[in-house]
Design an enzyme around this catalytic site. Structure first.
Site, short mmCIF file in Angstrom:
data_model
loop_
_atom_site.label_atom_id
_atom_site.label_comp_id
_atom_site.label_asym_id
_atom_site.label_seq_id
_atom_site.Cartn_x
_atom_site.Cartn_y
_atom_site.Cartn_z
CB SER A 105 -7.85 4.00 3.06
OG SER A 105 -6.92 3.05 4.02
CE LYS A 162 -3.78 2.05 2.62
NZ LYS A 162 -4.72 1.90 3.85
CB SER A 190 -8.17 1.32 6.05
OG SER A 190 -8.65 2.23 6.03
#
Lengths: 493, 481, 97
Positions: A157, A82, A181
């Site tokens: 996210s 990420k 997330s």
């Protein structure tokens, strides 16, 4: 069964092939690259793809493998990261314009561990800007698409990480979870997402959103892979004062099929009005499956959970408003030039560099901490947090683990909730309490609603990841969920 | 008109730890810009602080020496504000749970002791150094500004006094004593020129009948004694003048303009900064146990005023001399070390407050940095006692010891400075002098007594000052009879 | 809980060093009020005698020894900045507005 390609294989399978020397690291990477080329224009999981480096790394590792008999676990396995986890020399943007050209000068602790295990980083995945969001629509670059239905969000996210793993662009990925997330996108994409206990995995190198809530975790296609990567990333780090020193565990020890007598509590407050019927049905069915395996399932109430969302939307923005104050354009990141004073430069830079959701949260957080409001907002929210922690503690005296839906609905349409922050925030209602308490939780697929996956969330007490893995593993073995249909959907012509 | 003046002094002191407060970068002064930094003290995304234990130890030590209550439970807070020298946009500091509270520092003025309250002692991190390019280096004439992060993150101690100080004399006494105390504790070198000891003040002047005035002026960065004195004096007068005209004072921050020796406004304090303090989430709390405090207590040396009193009484030394001897801990240590091996405190005190002090001041160094140690002085004094060197020669030997660090006996040998007390030898030299100066002898015999001094001088010349003066005198008188 | 006003948002934006245009202002005020209304629910809970939780763990006294570690090279330190002069990070003139 049809032709199975390397990108479809689990981490465990790849490891076996590599150790038997039936396949090389380079072959794996080549297939990953091929797969990425097939789907990326449509899915858009990545912000930065590191193909050439991955290629070079894979050849180095193949060389290493040829010289050694014993391989470190996960050697040669590709992994997507990420884009809020610092990778030295590789752009790390947090999907924000303010860090568009930022290349960290150091590796996050988890990256050091991954490199130490000879894993290969495929690239940096898309996310909501600074991890603020539940759909990846807040990325300042582009939106990632849910592989199951392209006009739907992958969640957020860590949407990019979830989509990449789901569609086969990487066998596994790292994400971060502050209010859900990792778990929420995992649920919406039909994969396994784990948020470890706060303090189990080092935060050094994780670009901070809400310091007391953030944790790095994994997104994998099955529970076994989850245990394998957890072994690599877990562990005390002296550079992170909030990381915990505890005895090392081998999480694969928990991959045993036996949950007889396990006491499971189904959280009443998370099976109420705001949850879609299809989701509730799947979770009830999941409870039945677990009971059939010898566990005891019972409804349980945690009354303070009603206020978890409210407390979170004060605490997280408050900490974020402070964590994001360092983006002033002086030492790194975007700098708007031609201003006469530094304040003018700050304002122009930050206003240009941050998206609306980030600005909203910064203002909200600043307000909650400001003179006159601190007691009513921030302080009160941290007290509510204590009540939530107490509720969990009480309940864990009676139950070993808790279950709930991961999300109130399945993946929603891109653009649907975007302009309405509150509605977006509500999609975190099941996951948020876990972060406030600092306890671990995992999400894994437990059903479908119109071809869109539904996630089951399992929650355990502090440092009982083993229980999570065991429970999840047992459920997984007894619930038929395959990603294959999805692969077929994106087969190249 | 009667006025009440209340002054509070806030000092920021850089601690002499080897590494910074929250990262391992060196704290050494004077390095080239931005060569002592890392992602942590540069405030890069994703970095986290870790507390330097020694900084906490030193803070507890200072708090103890200042008679504070030591907190059982202490915590860092974030102080949020934007300024270029603050890379994270917040300073990791302390708010309502400082390490030390409610202490005091007792200053002595005109023989009287006054306690100045210490409100709090807490830890924080220093900011980066802001430099201005331009002709004079002053903000108002700068062409641009640049940042050096070497200083950023160095452990800083904040010591806040209660507004118990009434005038400039008390303020100076407080600062002098505080500096001395910190030096004794060996937690800081308090070098004001290097910015390691910084003073801000809060001054409020009100008419004696005006009981409720809360207006104060903050006066920042008075970084030398001279500025402190001038700044306070000017500000007190300025405020008195405004009040005497019947006007009201503003709550504001001012800075001392060293060019004009006046204070000028910086910003109106009404718009006082909202720092939005909240507990630092990246740092877990600190519990200071009784055991830890006891451990630190053991490292607190005899404090300067206590040591001064004791030395005065124990060795019967004058107030002025004691003042000099105890001006630094190493000086006091030097003195007592000497006395231990050579129990003649008065003699030692004379040399320290005389020759040694003179040489130290000339070289602008501290005794710690000099080459002299107690052994040097004591050996020299012993040599004087047995007459192997004269008092006059001793002075030059002392200078040489100071310069080279060589032992007195080695210097004496090298330079052949041993005092000549051999009667035969001296007799021979005197005879020679008298023979060479027969005319002067005649003069002396005719009654010119002053010529005697000339003969002594000549003997000294021939012996390069080494002749034993008493013997020379004795022998000369005999021979001239 | 109070509603947040335009002035509040302007003030808070100033504290956070953000420029908000007049058009954006109205929208933000509205959105923030909706969120705060929801978040403000926490005022309904009785938290007397409840201690705040600032850290999710129970650990205390985490320190490091006072040992110097090698700093990064000056070039690396300056590498990410878009304006460097004489090995210093350049800042526009410090003028208090």
């Amino acid at each position: 069964m049809g032709e199975e390609r390397l990108y479809q294989l689990s981490v465990k399978n790849l490891m076996e092939l590599l150790s038997k020397r039936e396949v090389s690291t380079n072959e794996i990477i080549q297939d990953i690259i091929k797969r990425t080329k097939e789907v990326e224009s449509v899915i858009k999981s990545y912000i930065t793809i590191d193909i050439s480096n991955a290629n070079i790394q894979s050849k180095k590792i193949d060389n290493l493998i040829s010289k050694r008999k014993e391989l470190k676990p996960l050697t040669g396995i590709p992994i997507a990261i990420k884009d809020n986890i610092c990778t030295s020399g590789i752009y790390t943007t947090c999907a924000s314009q303010i860090l568009k050209n930022y290349k960290p000068i150091y590796d996050a602790e988890v990256i050091k561990k991954i490199k130490n295990s000879n894993m290969i980083i495929t690239g940096k995945t898309n996310m909501d800007e600074f991890a603020m969001g539940s759909s990846t629509e807040n990325s300042s670059f582009w939106t990632t698409h849910n592989p199951w239905e392209l006009n739907k969000v992958p969640g957020g996210s860590s949407g990019g990480s979830a989509a990449a793993v789901t569609v086969g662009e990487a066998p596994l990925a790292l994400g971060s979870d502050t209010g859900g997330s990792i778990r929420q996108p995992a649920a919406l994409c039909g994969v396994v997402g784990l948020k470890p206990t706060y303090g189990l995995v080092s935060r050094f190198g994780l670009i901070a959103f809400a310091s007391s809530l953030d944790q790095i975790g994994s997104i994998t296609r099955n529970v076994e892979d989850c245990a394998l990567i957890l072994n690599i990333i877990a562990g005390y780090d002296p550079l992170d004062s909030t990381s915990v020193l505890k005895e090392e565990e081998d999480y694969t020890d928990y991959l045993e099929e036996n949950i007889k007598g396990l006491k499971i509590g189904l959280i009443k407050e998370l099976m109420g009005e705001g949850i879609a019927n299809s989701v509730k049905d799947s979770v009830y069915k999941a409870a039945d499956i677990l009971s059939s395996l010898g566990a005891f399932c019972e409804e349980v109430s945690l009354p303070s959970l009603e206020f978890a969302l409210s407390a979170y939307y004060i605490i997280a923005p408050a900490e974020a408003s402070s964590n994001l104050a360092r983006y002033d354009g002086i030492r790194y990141g975007l700098r708007v030039k031609g201003t006469k004073s530094f304040r003018s430069m700050y304002r122009k830079t930050r206003s240009k560099g941050f998206g609306n959701e980030v600005k909203r949260r910064i203002m909200l957080g600043t307000y909650a901490l400001s003179r006159g409001y601190y007691e009513a907002y921030y302080l009160q929210a941290q007290k509510v947090r204590t009540l939530i922690i107490n509720d969990f503690r009480k309940v864990f005296k009676k139950f070993d683990v808790l279950i709930s839906p991961t999300t109130p609905t399945v993946a929603f349409r891109i653009g649907n909730k975007f302009e309405d922050p509150l509605t977006m925030y509500l999609s975190d209602v099941c996951t948020i309490p876990v972060n406030l308490a600092g306890i671990p939780a995992i999400s894994l697929p437990c059903g479908f609603d119109n071809n869109l996956p539904i996630g089951l969330q399992i929650i355990a007490p502090h440092f009982k990841e083993g229980l999570l893995i065991k429970t999840a593993y047992n459920f997984e073995k007894n619930f038929n969920f395959k990603l294959e249909p999805l692969y077929k959907k994106f087969r190249s012509k | 008109m009667e006025y009440i003046v209340r002054i509070g002094l806030e000092t920021h002191v850089e601690l002499i730890t080897d590494s910074k407060m929250f990262c391992g970068c060196s704290t050494k002064f004077g390095a080239a810009p931005n060569t002592q930094t890392c992602p942590i003290c540069l405030g890069h995304p994703g970095t986290l602080p870790v507390i330097n234990k020694k900084a906490v130890d030193y803070t507890i030590k200072v708090a103890l020496a200042l008679n504070c209550e030591i907190a059982n439970f202490t915590q860092f807070h974030r102080k949020n504000y934007f300024y270029p020298d603050l890379p994270k946009g917040y300073q990791i500091s302390q708010y309502d749970l400082p390490v030390g509270l409610n202490g005091y520092l007792a200053i002595k003025l005109n023989g009287e002791v006054k306690r100045i309250g210490i409100s709090r002692v807490h830890m924080e991190e220093d900011t980066a150094k802001l430099l201005h390019f331009g002709k004079t280096g002053r903000i108002s004439e700068a062409l641009g500004s640049g940042l050096d992060f070497n200083r950023c993150g160095i452990p800083l101690l904040e010591i806040v006094s209660a507004p118990d100080i009434k005038n400039v004399v008390e303020a100076k006494a407080y600062i002098i004593l505080l500096k001395k105390l910190l030096e004794y504790l060996e937690v800081s070198d308090c070098n004001m020129e290097e910015g390691k000891f910084r003073i801000d003040t809060n001054i409020s002047v009100r008419k004696i009948e005006d009981k409720y005035s809360k207006t104060r002026t903050e006066l920042k960065n008075l970084n030398s004694f001279k500025f402190l004195e001038k700044g306070l004096m000017y500000e007190i007068e300025r405020q008195k003048e405004i009040l005497s005209k019947g006007k009201k004072l503003q709550l504001e921050t001012r800075h001392f303009d060293s060019q004009t020796m006046t204070t000028k406004p910086m910003r109106i304090k009404e718009e006082a900064q909202d720092y939005r303090y909240f507990p630092e989430p990246d740092l877990v709390p600190i519990e200071i146990s009784k055991e830890w405090v006891d451990e630190i207590k053991k490292t607190v040396p005899e404090l300067p005023h206590i040591r001064a009193d004791r030395i005065k009484k124990q060795y019967n030394i004058s107030e002025n001399e004691v003042e000099i001897i105890t001006s630094t801990r190493s000086m006091a240590d030097f003195f007592e070390c000497c006395v231990k091996i050579y129990p003649h405190p008065k003699k030692i005190s004379n040399w320290i407050t005389g020759e040694l002090l003179y040489l130290l001041n000339q070289e602008l160094i501290q005794i710690k940095e000099s080459k002299i140690n107690p052994e040097h002085l004591v050996k020299m004094l012993k040599m004087m006692d047995i007459g192997s060197i004269s008092g006059k020669i001793a002075k030059s030997i002392f200078k040489e010891m100071f310069k080279t660090g060589k032992m007195p006996e080695d210097i004496v040998e090298e330079k052949e400075l041993k005092q000549i007390s051999d009667i035969d030898k001296l007799s021979g030299i005197i005879d020679k002098v008298l023979k060479e100066n027969s005319k002067a002898v005649e003069q002396y015999l005719l009654g010119k007594q002053q010529v005697f001094v000339f003969f002594v001088g000549q003997v000294m010349k021939k012996t390069k000052g080494r002749a034993n003066p008493e013997l020379v005198n004795e022998l000369l008188r005999k021979k001239l009879k | 809980m109070e509603k947040i006003s335009k002035e509040d948002v302007k003030h808070v934006a100033k504290l956070a060093e953000l420029d908000i245009s007049e058009d954006e202002l109205a929208k933000f005020v509205n959105q923030l009020n909706i969120i705060l209304k929801h978040a403000g629910k926490i005022s309904m809970i009785d938290t007397t005698n409840v201690k705040a939780t600032y850290h999710a763990t129970h650990i205390i006294n985490i320190f490091r020894d006072d040992i110097v570690k090698k700093s990064i090279d000056k070039e690396d330190a300056l590498s990410n900045s878009s304006k460097v002069i004489d090995d210093l990070f350049e800042v526009p003139l410090i003028v208090e507005e």
